[in-house]
Design an enzyme around this catalytic site. Sequence first.
Site, PDB file in Angstrom:
ATOM      1  N   LYS A 282       8.100  14.406   2.242  1.00 49.25           N
ATOM      2  CA  LYS A 282       7.704  15.079   3.258  1.00 49.25           C
ATOM      3  C   LYS A 282       8.872  15.926   3.947  1.00 49.25           C
ATOM      4  O   LYS A 282       8.744  17.128   4.085  1.00 49.25           O
ATOM      5  CB  LYS A 282       6.927  14.322   4.447  1.00 49.25           C
TER       6      LYS A 282
ATOM      7  N   HIS B 179       9.226  -2.489  10.085  1.00 45.32           N
ATOM      8  CA  HIS B 179       7.685  -3.153  10.020  1.00 45.32           C
ATOM      9  C   HIS B 179       7.494  -3.578  11.289  1.00 45.32           C
ATOM     10  O   HIS B 179       8.039  -4.012  12.009  1.00 45.32           O
ATOM     11  CB  HIS B 179       8.089  -4.339   9.333  1.00 45.32           C
TER      12      HIS B 179
END
Length: 412
Positions: free
Chosen positions: A59, A105
């Site tokens: 991206k 995470h």
Amino acid sequence: MSVGIDIVSIDRIKDILDKKRNSFLNKIFTVSEIQYIKEKNYSPQTIAGLFSLKESVSKAIGTGIGKVSFKDIEIYHDENGKPRVELNEKLKTFNIVSIDVTITHEREYAISFAKVEFKSDERSIQVPEELKGLLTKRNKDTHKGDYGKVLIIGGSRGMTGSVTLSSKASVRTGSGLVYTLVPEQLETIMSIKLTEEIVKLAKDNGKGHFIKESLEDILKASKDKDVLAIGPGMGNCTDNTYLIRETIKNINLPLVIDADGLNALSKDMGMLNHKKNSIVITPHPGEMARLLNKDIKEIEGNRIYYAKHISNKYDIVSVLKGNNTIVSYKDEVYINNSGNPGMAGAGSGDVLTGIITSLIGQGLKPFDAAKLGVYIHGLAGDFARKKQGEYSMIASDIVDCIGDAIGVVIDE
């Protein structure tokens, strides 16, 4: 700079691993990455983080996964365990300077972030079609004599900056040899200011500016050159008109006239009727008003008309500087779209003179050199703005960014 962010569900990765672990890993990851995954006991958190980071990088590059594959982007870890990115040869053509990445995470998700720095943000620049191909990559078997011998005439006591900027811009634009002719009283200061350029001297009888007797040195210095520029920093000395007139009459070289050379020209426009070769003039609106004996507001209100008018009348290339600089030769007109308000400062026009002169010396036709020159000049100014800001950029910053601008033009 460009950024990419991605988030992946760890449960989704668990589900994929349960159903088709080997085929999934072989499709998404390189051999080295799979080895790292094995060392982590096929941890879904690890795999989700790597998967997400590949998406983030794609991206940030601007392609997404599709135009490039997952395996075009390889993730490895340094000695401290920090993730790093290695791109394959296909993606190295994107002129990427650096990639910074992070993985984190959050309970059920792996989240990644990628920041990509591109060389001068080249991807977003669209070079005008008519300028493409005017400047090409150099052959390996060449030498300095293949890229033009430039002579730049200018300078006077207290005004050495202009001719310095023009000379340095010519060197930076790629001229093989740049000769700078100044009044002999300026020898010491110019020898300090200029390194790659060759300083030549003209008689000045100790006055620190050009005089009629300087003509002999001008004619001598012009021999075996490919192009000549005259005017930057010459000052408004009484002998300048004589020198410009005799230069036009006696030198059979393409000629770029700027700054004080234009002021001298405005006192006798008829001297253009005696030219022996192509001439490019680079006036700002005030100088154009003097050349045509018009009001500045009249010039500003009819920029295209007067750029074409003076070009047609004297069979010269005119470069009317300003926002959207206009380049005209006879009935052809080019309107430039690069540049920014930060370039409205002392010395910017001198840089343009050096660029155009260099391009003519390298073999471009004067009209093509003027068109490409104003585009490179403006684009270099745009790069300088990114580094210094519109308020703080100066003319020498533009010179320093000429290479970035030429890189974009050639890569196109």
